[in-house]
Design a protein around this motif. Structure first.
Motif: not given
Length: 267
Positions: A134-151, A157-165
């Motif tokens: 998704l375009p809105s998840l490409q450039s995320l420098a400093g953005d805070k993301v909450l990821l709801a998932r299982g234990e 998702i976490r690793q990719t978004l952190e690589q994008r900032g």
């Protein structure tokens, strides 16, 4: 000569007499079984994952209280989305504005939609990989993301978004476990019912299926097994499964139509 069908019947999936085993968790398993039965299939459910909600922790409470500081909220499954919204309701009389909501798969997005939240989802695909396009998840420098998932979940998702900032906060809301089935129940399913199709919509479900019925591997590895993505199909092939299908979608109707089309083509 074939018997003419009434108008509107010609394109309906026909699974009359086909034997389908559904290994999804509940309540999804029973709901999907009804869709297959409506197409004429004989259906059994044998969930190979159970999901247990985790108690709220101080860390979770902090994340929930600071929800308005996030830019993006992602849920990886309908179960995760429902639990997240339940927790949010405990802390926020009104959900904060300005958040961008995301669901992995249309089922997850529909959970948000039922709460009046417009979730973003890819136009095609229902995997984490598709969501990350998704375009809105490409450039995320400093953005805070909450990821709801299982234990225990995929880290993609976490690793990719952190690589994008992004600054990603993972909120584990449930744990998955393999249920126990007595040997006589396993024998009844795989020896007497003898499914022609098995619905196994996660890699973990597939692993549990393989572990559940070692005495039936010779037949199990030949029947049609429905998996959610090519990644899981490759995993299945490495485990010995030979007859695999990735459906056109993971909603109930797409699963029924895809299975009916595949079986018809094999006749």
């Amino acid at each position: 000569m074939a018997t003419p069908q009434p108008d509107g019947q010609q394109d309906r999936p026909n699974l009359i007499g086909r034997r389908v085993l559904i290994c999804r968790p509940e309540p999804e398993a029973s709901r999907l079984a009804e869709a297959f039965r409506a197409a004429g299939a004989e259906c059994r459910t044998m969930p190979l994952l159970v999901r247990e909600p985790l108690p709220e922790t101080p860390e979770q409470r902090t994340l929930l209280q600071e929800l308005d500081n996030f830019s993006h909220v992602i849920a990886v499954s309908p179960f995760a989305a429902n639990l997240l919204l339940d927790h949010i309701d405990n802390w926020w009389p009104q959900i904060p504005l300005g958040l961008q909501w995301y669901g992995v798969g249309s089922g997850t997005s529909s959970v948000f939609a039922r709460h009046g939240l417009k979730a973003r989802q890819p136009k095609q695909g229902w995997t984490s990989e598709a969501l990350l396009e998704l375009p809105s998840l490409q450039s995320l420098a400093g953005d805070k993301v909450l990821l709801a998932r299982g234990e225990q979940g995929r880290e993609l998702i976490r690793q990719t978004l952190e690589q994008r900032g992004a600054k990603v906060s993972v909120m584990p809301l449930y744990r998955r476990a393999q249920p126990y089935y007595p040997p006589e129940q396993v024998d009844e399913i795989f020896g007497d019912f003898r499914p022609e199709v098995v619905i196994a919509l996660s890699g973990e479900t597939l692993n549990n299926l393989n572990a559940l019925a070692p005495d039936y591997h010779a037949s199990l590895h030949r029947i049609l097994v429905v998996v959610p993505a090519e990644r899981v199909a490759r995993q299945a092939e490495e485990s010995g499964f030979q007859n695999l299908m990735v459906p056109d979608g993971l909603d109930d109707q797409n699963l029924v139509i895809s299975v009916a089309s595949t079986l018809a083509a094999k006749r």
